[in-house]
Write a protein that holds these residues in place. Structure first.
Motif, mmCIF file in Angstrom:
data_model
loop_
_atom_site.group_PDB
_atom_site.id
_atom_site.type_symbol
_atom_site.label_atom_id
_atom_site.label_comp_id
_atom_site.label_asym_id
_atom_site.label_seq_id
_atom_site.Cartn_x
_atom_site.Cartn_y
_atom_site.Cartn_z
ATOM 1 N N ASP A 28 4.299 4.382 6.377
ATOM 2 C CA ASP A 28 2.731 4.516 6.655
ATOM 3 C C ASP A 28 1.894 3.334 6.719
ATOM 4 O O ASP A 28 0.926 3.174 7.012
ATOM 5 C CB ASP A 28 2.091 5.441 5.361
ATOM 6 C CG ASP A 28 2.560 4.611 3.972
ATOM 7 O OD1 ASP A 28 3.277 3.520 4.217
ATOM 8 O OD2 ASP A 28 1.782 5.104 2.976
ATOM 9 N N VAL A 29 2.731 2.207 6.830
ATOM 10 C CA VAL A 29 2.095 0.873 7.154
ATOM 11 C C VAL A 29 2.042 0.650 8.677
ATOM 12 O O VAL A 29 3.125 0.443 9.244
ATOM 13 C CB VAL A 29 2.855 -0.212 6.608
ATOM 14 C CG1 VAL A 29 2.108 -1.505 6.731
ATOM 15 C CG2 VAL A 29 2.652 -0.014 4.920
ATOM 16 N N HIS B 293 12.646 -8.203 1.916
ATOM 17 C CA HIS B 293 11.283 -7.749 1.957
ATOM 18 C C HIS B 293 10.852 -6.594 2.339
ATOM 19 O O HIS B 293 11.772 -6.239 3.307
ATOM 20 C CB HIS B 293 10.153 -8.963 2.309
ATOM 21 C CG HIS B 293 9.867 -8.702 3.750
ATOM 22 N ND1 HIS B 293 10.491 -8.939 5.013
ATOM 23 C CD2 HIS B 293 8.733 -8.034 4.343
ATOM 24 C CE1 HIS B 293 10.141 -8.812 6.032
ATOM 25 N NE2 HIS B 293 8.963 -7.912 5.762
ATOM 26 N N HIS B 294 9.757 -5.981 1.787
ATOM 27 C CA HIS B 294 9.367 -4.545 2.368
ATOM 28 C C HIS B 294 7.866 -4.674 2.098
ATOM 29 O O HIS B 294 7.588 -4.833 0.911
ATOM 30 C CB HIS B 294 10.016 -3.385 1.620
ATOM 31 C CG HIS B 294 9.825 -2.083 2.112
ATOM 32 N ND1 HIS B 294 10.188 -1.752 3.129
ATOM 33 C CD2 HIS B 294 9.110 -0.948 1.510
ATOM 34 C CE1 HIS B 294 9.804 -0.436 3.541
ATOM 35 N NE2 HIS B 294 8.931 -0.152 2.477
ATOM 36 N N VAL B 295 7.079 -4.281 3.028
ATOM 37 C CA VAL B 295 5.574 -4.278 2.798
ATOM 38 C C VAL B 295 5.498 -2.861 2.829
ATOM 39 O O VAL B 295 5.534 -2.033 3.519
ATOM 40 C CB VAL B 295 4.966 -4.877 4.142
ATOM 41 C CG1 VAL B 295 3.316 -4.749 3.922
ATOM 42 C CG2 VAL B 295 5.109 -6.189 4.216
ATOM 43 N N THR B 296 4.459 -2.521 1.813
ATOM 44 C CA THR B 296 4.006 -1.261 1.407
ATOM 45 C C THR B 296 2.483 -1.170 1.877
ATOM 46 O O THR B 296 2.023 0.056 1.970
ATOM 47 C CB THR B 296 4.454 -0.628 -0.030
ATOM 48 O OG1 THR B 296 3.812 -1.695 -0.842
ATOM 49 C CG2 THR B 296 5.766 -0.659 -0.342
ATOM 50 N N ARG B 297 1.862 -2.280 2.049
ATOM 51 C CA ARG B 297 0.308 -2.069 2.300
ATOM 52 C C ARG B 297 -0.009 -3.491 3.363
ATOM 53 O O ARG B 297 0.253 -4.316 2.845
ATOM 54 C CB ARG B 297 -0.504 -2.062 1.283
ATOM 55 C CG ARG B 297 -2.075 -1.793 1.343
ATOM 56 C CD ARG B 297 -2.906 -1.766 0.246
ATOM 57 N NE ARG B 297 -4.051 -1.523 0.671
ATOM 58 C CZ ARG B 297 -5.338 -1.702 -0.377
ATOM 59 N NH1 ARG B 297 -5.010 -2.132 -1.434
ATOM 60 N NH2 ARG B 297 -6.505 -1.403 0.116
#
Length: 675
Positions: free
Chosen positions: A487-488, A372-376
């Motif tokens: 930037d998160v 997974h990868h969180v962008t916001r």
């Protein structure tokens, strides 16, 4: 002369030029030479090892003892001879190829003494391409054992042993085994030890890969020596560990590491007749450890390998080993067969009618990993906005059923919320040789805390955030946040938001050490007052009348406009409220026109909804303010009784009063006249 603290035993056979660095590293130990003895046993060397030992003896006459014997063909006899002559409280076995970090023995002895343990492992580093064990050195362990740690995965003897343990149990290296003798010695020491320590924060031992390939484990060829020691190690486990999870934990190492090393490193190179004979011996050796309950502990490939060994399927086994080696070379994961909610690796002979092997040997459902990868990850008001991508490795993203999961940590109550699936074209193209496509792995989610609990507000608690990632009928849950865009932010920020006519605290934070997102509702870990600070109180400059100026910081992520204020109370039922004005990104200013306050002693608080923070006391030399009201003189100054509410802490107290005319006149008369 007192006995040394540590006896370092070095078995040396044709050990040049490595022996010099080995002995020197011991002589230069920070523990000091007075605490050491070095016993080097020359096992019939034919190179310059004897000459170098003479030189080193002259250099360190009080430290080094040299024993000589005819070549024994292995390290067991020289180690045993050294152990017979050792006098130290502790013993450390050091191969002549290897060397110690400068503080190694000092740190390991300190661990043994501090925690009263019998064996100490020091972190090992491979040099020159030699592999070193790592799983047991992820953190320091003050006192552990073989069942609650990974120490059984390193059975080499380069460790610190309490000598009394070895003598009490008559532990020596077996001399009839050319390889695996260390597993029997170390395994027995582990099982008899009263505690094991792990020093993982310092490089204690350097394992050197000899340029001439002379390390003993590389000199010995053939599967027969390995098949010979394995039954004895397994017998040691059977004799000392009853059936159950503990035995299975130890068995895992031998059924995976040792079986693979025997098959892939040796048996595949043997003549056909030897292969059949060695396979039969290997099958007999591992049989006592195998049972159905062990399958859940083993990866699918190990299950397949063991099934073929157990049933003596030589040709199929050779194919599987070749397949594994090829997979390791190309570093691409094996494709899957998805069927009825289970995932099966397409290893050789999967559902091949000509070579029946149970599906269990291919089932990797429980081994699937979520990437997974969180962008916001952003709180806006009472709503958490999340976005990113998540997928099951090797499961392509069609028939996607991913959901967001909120689970309260203490009660286990959970709520599942829908996500919007978003396109992620070309995701996966740069891994596994592009074999798998994850074109619909994106997700967007909104968590409104006022409705997330099946239409009602979430209760107070710590709500861990996970994704239940699903595709093609296969699913797995994983916490999210550890992998996120630059930037998160993972910084902790508490927000105060309106919910059903009241204000609630909501904190989005990342856990330690894993960095996953959690919502804190109701200040379980993060309080609102801790985000409020009063920097100072002074009289406002350039004010038309006397005004107190209260300056402070509010590091909350957000709070409603007008919610922050100073509230003054005169103790007689009268209060006065003064709203804060934002000043920059986190600052605030509150103006209090004291000319409008009635007579009395006023206490004060900083308030935000139901939260209150007492205002600090005024400085002792805080100047008084004076003004006229209806032509009469008034003043405001710090009150002399500014004590707290029984906690001994000073609080804000401001005395507002009308100046007594007679007293003021008397004061003027007492002032000296100017000439």
């Amino acid at each position: 002369m007192p006995a040394p603290s540590v006896s370092v035993i070095v078995a040396a056979y044709n050990a040049m030029p490595y022996l010099t660095r080995c002995v020197t590293s011991v002589a230069e130990q920070s523990i000091g030479r007075d605490a050491l003895e070095v016993i080097v046993v020359d096992d019939g060397s034919t190179d310059d090892t004897p000459l170098e030992l003479e030189r080193l003896t002259g250099l360190y006459p009080a430290l080094l003892r040299v024993l000589r014997q005819e070549n024994s063909g292995g390290p067991s006899a020289p180690r045993n001879l050294g152990l017979d002559h050792a006098e130290g409280t502790y013993v450390f076995f050091l191969d002549a190829d290897d060397y110690l970090g400068p503080q190694a023995l000092e740190r390991m002895v300190a661990a043994a003494e501090r925690h009263s343990t019998d064996v100490v492992l020091g972190r090992t580093v491979g040099i020159g391409g030699r592999g070193a064990p790592t799983s047991m050195f992820r953190k320091n362990q003050a006192r552990t054992d073989v069942f609650s740690s990974r120490v059984w995965w390193t059975l080499n003897p380069m460790k610190l042993f309490r000598r009394e343990l070895l003598e009490r149990h008559h532990l020596r290296f077996p001399t009839d085994l050319p390889i695996g003798e260390d597993q029997l010695f170390v395994g027995a020491a582990y099982l008899h030890a009263d505690g094991i320590s792990v020093v993982a924060d310092y490089d204690c031992l350097y394992w050197v890969q000899r340029e001439d390939g002379g390390n003993i484990t590389r000199r010995l060829k053939g599967s027969e020596p390995r098949v010979r020691f394995l039954p004895r190690v397994i017998g040691l486990i059977l004799d000392h560990v009853p059936p159950g999870p503990g035995r299975d934990h130890l068995a895992h190492r031998h059924l995976t590491v040792d079986v693979w090393n025997t098959l892939a490193g040796q048996l595949v190179h043997e003549p056909r007749a030897t292969q059949h004979a060695m396979l039969a011996q290997l099958a007999d050796a591992i049989e006592p450890l195998l049972h159905d309950g062990l399958n859940d502990r083993l990866p699918a490939m190990a299950r397949l390998r063991l099934h073929l060994v157990r049933h003596r399927k030589l040709d199929e086994l050779l194919d599987v080993v070749a397949f594994e080696k090829e997979t390791q070379r190309d570093k691409a994961a094996t494709p899957l067969l998805i069927d009825a909610g289970r995932a099966y690796a397409r290893y050789p002979y999967l559902r091949d009618p000509a070579h029946p092997v149970p599906d269990l040997c291919y089932d990797v459902t429980d081994q699937l990993t979520v990437r997974h990868h969180v962008t916001r990850a952003q709180l806006i008001g009472a709503t958490l906005h999340l976005a990113g991508h998540a997928y099951l490795h090797r499961v392509e993203t069609f028939d996607v059923t991913t959901e967001l999961v909120l689970r309260e940590r203490d009660s286990g109550v959970e709520f599942r919320l829908p996500v919007t699936h978003t396109p992620t074209p070309k995701l996966g193209a740069d891994e596994d040789a592009g074999r798998f496509a994850y074109d619909l792995a994106g997700f967007e989610a909104r968590v409104d805390i006022t409705t997330a609990a099946d239409g009602t507000p979430l209760t107070d608690g710590l709500w861990d955030i996970s994704l239940a990632v699903g595709a093609q009928g296969v699913g797995k849950e994983a916490r999210i946040g550890s992998r996120r865009a630059g930037d998160v932010s993972g910084a902790t920020r508490t927000h105060v938001v309106p919910v059903d006519g009241t204000l609630r605290a909501v904190t989005l934070y990342t856990t330690r050490p894993h960095g996953n997102f959690t919502l804190d509702l109701g200040e379980r870990k993060h309080t609102v007052p801790s985000s409020l600070t009063v920097d100072g109180i002074r009289w406002a400059a350039h004010a038309p009348a006397a005004e107190l100026e209260i300056n402070g910081l509010c590091t909350l992520g957000s709070y409603p406009d007008g919610a922050l204020s100073a509230v003054l109370d005169n103790g007689r039922g009268t209060t006065a409220t003064f709203p804060a004005r934002r000043d920059g990104e986190v600052g605030f200013v509150i103006r209090v026109p004291v000319t409008g306050l009635s007579a009395g002693t006023w206490s004060g608080e900083l308030r935000l909804g139901a939260w209150a923070l007492p205002l600090p006391p005024l400085p002792s030399r805080f100047p008084a303010a004076k003004w006229r009201r209806l032509a009469l003189p008034w003043y405001a100054k710090p009150a002399s009784s500014g004590s707290g509410n029984g906690d001994g802490r000073k609080r804000f107290a401001l005395r507002v009063a009308r100046t007594a005319l007679a007293k003021a006149l008397l004061g003027r008369l007492r002032q000296p006249r100017r000439p």
